[in-house]
Design a protein around this motif. Sequence first.
Motif, PDB file in Angstrom:
ATOM      1  N   ALA A 191      54.300  24.754  49.430  1.00 50.55           N
ATOM      2  CA  ALA A 191      55.096  25.443  50.071  1.00 50.55           C
ATOM      3  C   ALA A 191      54.477  26.364  51.078  1.00 50.55           C
ATOM      4  O   ALA A 191      54.946  26.585  52.360  1.00 50.55           O
ATOM      5  CB  ALA A 191      56.088  26.011  49.051  1.00 50.55           C
ATOM      6  N   HIS A 192      53.721  26.797  50.379  1.00 51.37           N
ATOM      7  CA  HIS A 192      52.924  27.842  51.256  1.00 51.37           C
ATOM      8  C   HIS A 192      51.901  27.474  52.402  1.00 51.37           C
ATOM      9  O   HIS A 192      51.931  27.861  53.454  1.00 51.37           O
ATOM     10  CB  HIS A 192      52.228  29.057  50.294  1.00 51.37           C
ATOM     11  CG  HIS A 192      52.739  29.928  49.541  1.00 51.37           C
ATOM     12  ND1 HIS A 192      53.473  31.071  50.157  1.00 51.37           N
ATOM     13  CD2 HIS A 192      52.928  30.000  48.151  1.00 51.37           C
ATOM     14  CE1 HIS A 192      54.526  31.602  49.354  1.00 51.37           C
ATOM     15  NE2 HIS A 192      54.005  31.152  48.215  1.00 51.37           N
ATOM     16  N   GLN A 193      51.492  26.216  51.973  1.00 46.38           N
ATOM     17  CA  GLN A 193      50.671  25.611  53.001  1.00 46.38           C
ATOM     18  C   GLN A 193      51.767  25.035  54.141  1.00 46.38           C
ATOM     19  O   GLN A 193      51.211  25.062  55.397  1.00 46.38           O
ATOM     20  CB  GLN A 193      49.794  24.318  52.365  1.00 46.38           C
ATOM     21  CG  GLN A 193      48.740  24.655  51.815  1.00 46.38           C
ATOM     22  CD  GLN A 193      47.920  23.435  50.720  1.00 46.38           C
ATOM     23  OE1 GLN A 193      47.690  22.565  51.689  1.00 46.38           O
ATOM     24  NE2 GLN A 193      48.215  23.481  49.591  1.00 46.38           N
ATOM     25  N   LEU A 194      52.777  24.598  53.873  1.00 50.95           N
ATOM     26  CA  LEU A 194      53.722  24.180  54.953  1.00 50.95           C
ATOM     27  C   LEU A 194      54.099  25.433  55.741  1.00 50.95           C
ATOM     28  O   LEU A 194      53.969  25.293  57.050  1.00 50.95           O
ATOM     29  CB  LEU A 194      55.107  23.815  54.032  1.00 50.95           C
ATOM     30  CG  LEU A 194      56.146  23.358  55.077  1.00 50.95           C
ATOM     31  CD1 LEU A 194      55.829  22.360  56.214  1.00 50.95           C
ATOM     32  CD2 LEU A 194      57.225  23.221  54.228  1.00 50.95           C
ATOM     33  N   LYS A 195      54.278  26.508  55.425  1.00 49.09           N
ATOM     34  CA  LYS A 195      54.512  27.696  56.006  1.00 49.09           C
ATOM     35  C   LYS A 195      53.354  28.132  57.026  1.00 49.09           C
ATOM     36  O   LYS A 195      53.620  28.363  58.185  1.00 49.09           O
ATOM     37  CB  LYS A 195      55.088  28.954  55.310  1.00 49.09           C
ATOM     38  CG  LYS A 195      56.050  28.929  54.535  1.00 49.09           C
ATOM     39  CD  LYS A 195      57.425  29.558  55.755  1.00 49.09           C
ATOM     40  CE  LYS A 195      58.618  29.838  55.138  1.00 49.09           C
ATOM     41  NZ  LYS A 195      59.390  30.595  56.049  1.00 49.09           N
ATOM     42  N   GLN A 210      54.363  14.537  60.552  1.00 52.19           N
ATOM     43  CA  GLN A 210      53.216  15.171  60.883  1.00 52.19           C
ATOM     44  C   GLN A 210      52.876  16.108  59.816  1.00 52.19           C
ATOM     45  O   GLN A 210      51.763  16.289  59.241  1.00 52.19           O
ATOM     46  CB  GLN A 210      53.213  15.557  62.200  1.00 52.19           C
ATOM     47  CG  GLN A 210      53.335  14.662  63.472  1.00 52.19           C
ATOM     48  CD  GLN A 210      53.275  15.274  64.748  1.00 52.19           C
ATOM     49  OE1 GLN A 210      54.193  15.719  65.053  1.00 52.19           O
ATOM     50  NE2 GLN A 210      51.975  15.183  65.332  1.00 52.19           N
ATOM     51  N   TYR A 211      53.824  17.057  59.259  1.00 51.77           N
ATOM     52  CA  TYR A 211      53.494  18.121  58.298  1.00 51.77           C
ATOM     53  C   TYR A 211      53.317  17.509  57.193  1.00 51.77           C
ATOM     54  O   TYR A 211      52.304  17.962  56.239  1.00 51.77           O
ATOM     55  CB  TYR A 211      54.480  19.040  58.268  1.00 51.77           C
ATOM     56  CG  TYR A 211      54.948  20.308  59.437  1.00 51.77           C
ATOM     57  CD1 TYR A 211      53.805  21.068  59.466  1.00 51.77           C
ATOM     58  CD2 TYR A 211      55.700  19.982  60.403  1.00 51.77           C
ATOM     59  CE1 TYR A 211      53.615  22.002  60.587  1.00 51.77           C
ATOM     60  CE2 TYR A 211      55.829  20.811  61.543  1.00 51.77           C
ATOM     61  CZ  TYR A 211      54.900  21.839  61.700  1.00 51.77           C
ATOM     62  OH  TYR A 211      54.796  22.870  62.598  1.00 51.77           O
ATOM     63  N   ALA A 212      54.121  16.322  56.581  1.00 51.99           N
ATOM     64  CA  ALA A 212      53.840  15.678  55.418  1.00 51.99           C
ATOM     65  C   ALA A 212      52.449  15.281  55.521  1.00 51.99           C
ATOM     66  O   ALA A 212      51.841  15.040  54.485  1.00 51.99           O
ATOM     67  CB  ALA A 212      55.036  14.729  55.478  1.00 51.99           C
ATOM     68  N   LEU A 215      49.866  17.437  54.770  1.00 56.79           N
ATOM     69  CA  LEU A 215      49.777  17.852  53.313  1.00 56.79           C
ATOM     70  C   LEU A 215      49.492  16.710  52.128  1.00 56.79           C
ATOM     71  O   LEU A 215      49.517  16.999  51.075  1.00 56.79           O
ATOM     72  CB  LEU A 215      51.124  18.397  52.955  1.00 56.79           C
ATOM     73  CG  LEU A 215      51.286  19.900  53.661  1.00 56.79           C
ATOM     74  CD1 LEU A 215      52.790  20.546  53.390  1.00 56.79           C
ATOM     75  CD2 LEU A 215      50.373  21.001  53.305  1.00 56.79           C
ATOM     76  N   SER A 216      49.313  15.501  52.944  1.00 58.31           N
ATOM     77  CA  SER A 216      49.040  14.288  52.162  1.00 58.31           C
ATOM     78  C   SER A 216      50.184  14.108  51.070  1.00 58.31           C
ATOM     79  O   SER A 216      49.905  13.724  49.873  1.00 58.31           O
ATOM     80  CB  SER A 216      47.826  14.438  51.421  1.00 58.31           C
ATOM     81  OG  SER A 216      46.886  14.537  52.408  1.00 58.31           O
ATOM     82  N   ILE A 217      51.300  14.218  51.479  1.00 53.19           N
ATOM     83  CA  ILE A 217      52.576  13.998  50.600  1.00 53.19           C
ATOM     84  C   ILE A 217      53.538  13.401  51.377  1.00 53.19           C
ATOM     85  O   ILE A 217      53.572  13.269  52.648  1.00 53.19           O
ATOM     86  CB  ILE A 217      53.153  15.060  49.724  1.00 53.19           C
ATOM     87  CG1 ILE A 217      53.807  16.278  50.994  1.00 53.19           C
ATOM     88  CG2 ILE A 217      52.263  15.719  49.016  1.00 53.19           C
ATOM     89  CD1 ILE A 217      54.433  17.468  50.256  1.00 53.19           C
ATOM     90  N   SER A 220      59.774  12.666  52.268  1.00 51.20           N
ATOM     91  CA  SER A 220      61.031  12.838  51.648  1.00 51.20           C
ATOM     92  C   SER A 220      60.663  14.058  50.431  1.00 51.20           C
ATOM     93  O   SER A 220      61.583  14.887  50.349  1.00 51.20           O
ATOM     94  CB  SER A 220      61.522  11.784  50.821  1.00 51.20           C
ATOM     95  OG  SER A 220      60.490  11.164  50.012  1.00 51.20           O
ATOM     96  N   ARG A 221      59.318  13.959  49.742  1.00 53.65           N
ATOM     97  CA  ARG A 221      58.915  14.820  48.843  1.00 53.65           C
ATOM     98  C   ARG A 221      58.680  16.283  49.418  1.00 53.65           C
ATOM     99  O   ARG A 221      59.176  17.044  48.864  1.00 53.65           O
ATOM    100  CB  ARG A 221      57.787  14.476  48.106  1.00 53.65           C
ATOM    101  CG  ARG A 221      57.230  15.332  47.126  1.00 53.65           C
ATOM    102  CD  ARG A 221      55.881  14.936  46.569  1.00 53.65           C
ATOM    103  NE  ARG A 221      55.444  16.169  45.571  1.00 53.65           N
ATOM    104  CZ  ARG A 221      54.314  16.166  45.361  1.00 53.65           C
ATOM    105  NH1 ARG A 221      53.380  15.080  45.534  1.00 53.65           N
ATOM    106  NH2 ARG A 221      53.670  17.344  44.323  1.00 53.65           N
ATOM    107  N   LEU A 222      58.516  16.062  50.770  1.00 55.01           N
ATOM    108  CA  LEU A 222      58.174  17.640  51.512  1.00 55.01           C
ATOM    109  C   LEU A 222      59.500  18.260  51.580  1.00 55.01           C
ATOM    110  O   LEU A 222      59.893  19.436  51.561  1.00 55.01           O
ATOM    111  CB  LEU A 222      57.353  17.303  52.570  1.00 55.01           C
ATOM    112  CG  LEU A 222      57.208  18.731  53.574  1.00 55.01           C
ATOM    113  CD1 LEU A 222      56.206  19.648  52.614  1.00 55.01           C
ATOM    114  CD2 LEU A 222      56.375  18.371  54.820  1.00 55.01           C
ATOM    115  N   ASN A 223      60.459  17.381  52.021  1.00 53.28           N
ATOM    116  CA  ASN A 223      62.004  17.830  52.309  1.00 53.28           C
ATOM    117  C   ASN A 223      62.440  18.558  51.113  1.00 53.28           C
ATOM    118  O   ASN A 223      63.293  19.461  51.051  1.00 53.28           O
ATOM    119  CB  ASN A 223      62.802  16.867  53.069  1.00 53.28           C
ATOM    120  CG  ASN A 223      62.806  16.970  54.429  1.00 53.28           C
ATOM    121  OD1 ASN A 223      62.982  17.869  54.937  1.00 53.28           O
ATOM    122  ND2 ASN A 223      62.375  15.846  55.083  1.00 53.28           N
TER     123      ASN A 223
END
Length: 296
Positions: A191-195, A210-212, A215-217, A220-223
């Motif tokens: 979550a903090h890496q996404l921010k 691209q964000y997923a 983060l190598s996930i 759908s999991r990122l959402n």
Amino acid sequence: MKQSTIPHFGLYGESSWINDPEFFHIEDIEYRSSDLGWKITPHRHAQLFQILILKSGEVKVQLDEKQHKLQGAWAIIVPAGVVHGFRFAPDTDGRVISIAEPLLEETHQEKATSFIKPLLSQPCYIDFNGHRNLFSELWPLIQQLESESTRIREGRALMSEYLIKAILILLYRQFRHDSNNTTNKTETSHAHQLKELIEAHYREHWTSHQYADALSISTSRLNRLSKTTFNQSVLDLIHDRVLLEAKRSLIYTARSVEEISYDLGFKDPGYFSRFFKRSAGVPPGKFRVLSNQPSI
């Protein structure tokens, strides 16, 4: 008069940046603000992370377009780039700690990262009014850091660095106590890496995919993670960050809507205006007029 850009300072009112990756500064709130009528007008720092520790008194805080009134013992976290302003009640007692971002980034390679990194991504308020015992642990560290800053002694820089980390860990403990976040450590890290990624790439209009990938996930999991942690989808977070920067520029600068749109990565100012109206409820020009009111 509004300036062409939001004011960036090293320390407040000092335009020159102190080019020292180990730089930190601590000062009494009264020392900086009393001669200014206890008011610090909105500004931001490009490379400084700030912590305001309020021991007693009262302050009206402006962080971007949001305002809060705080009384008593508080910590206010102001990451680099956040527009902030303050109006203190006379005789407010507290300290402001300014820390060069490179000094904090070094902790990302250490065991301290899981305690310190969560405080670096977004502004927040930490309430110590009901936790005076923890504040009584925090305040001597503040005083010791203040002492180190005024005396030339062996190991001064290293001692100051350790004190800053200890202060941040105590702040994190109270931050976690106040938080209702129930996600596990891996999810918290993502979550903090996404921010951080959104902060770095929002002008490039990265997609959720691209964000997923970064983060190598899966997307759908990122959402799911984003909705659990922030109660928003990844796309909503991206749009909110673009909207926030647009509001900053409209409120605090005299730049045209067209200039702002290009700065935020929009190729068509018309599309930017439609995006802004859809997100904010009013066109950018009208938002600027409505926001043209005295700051705190």
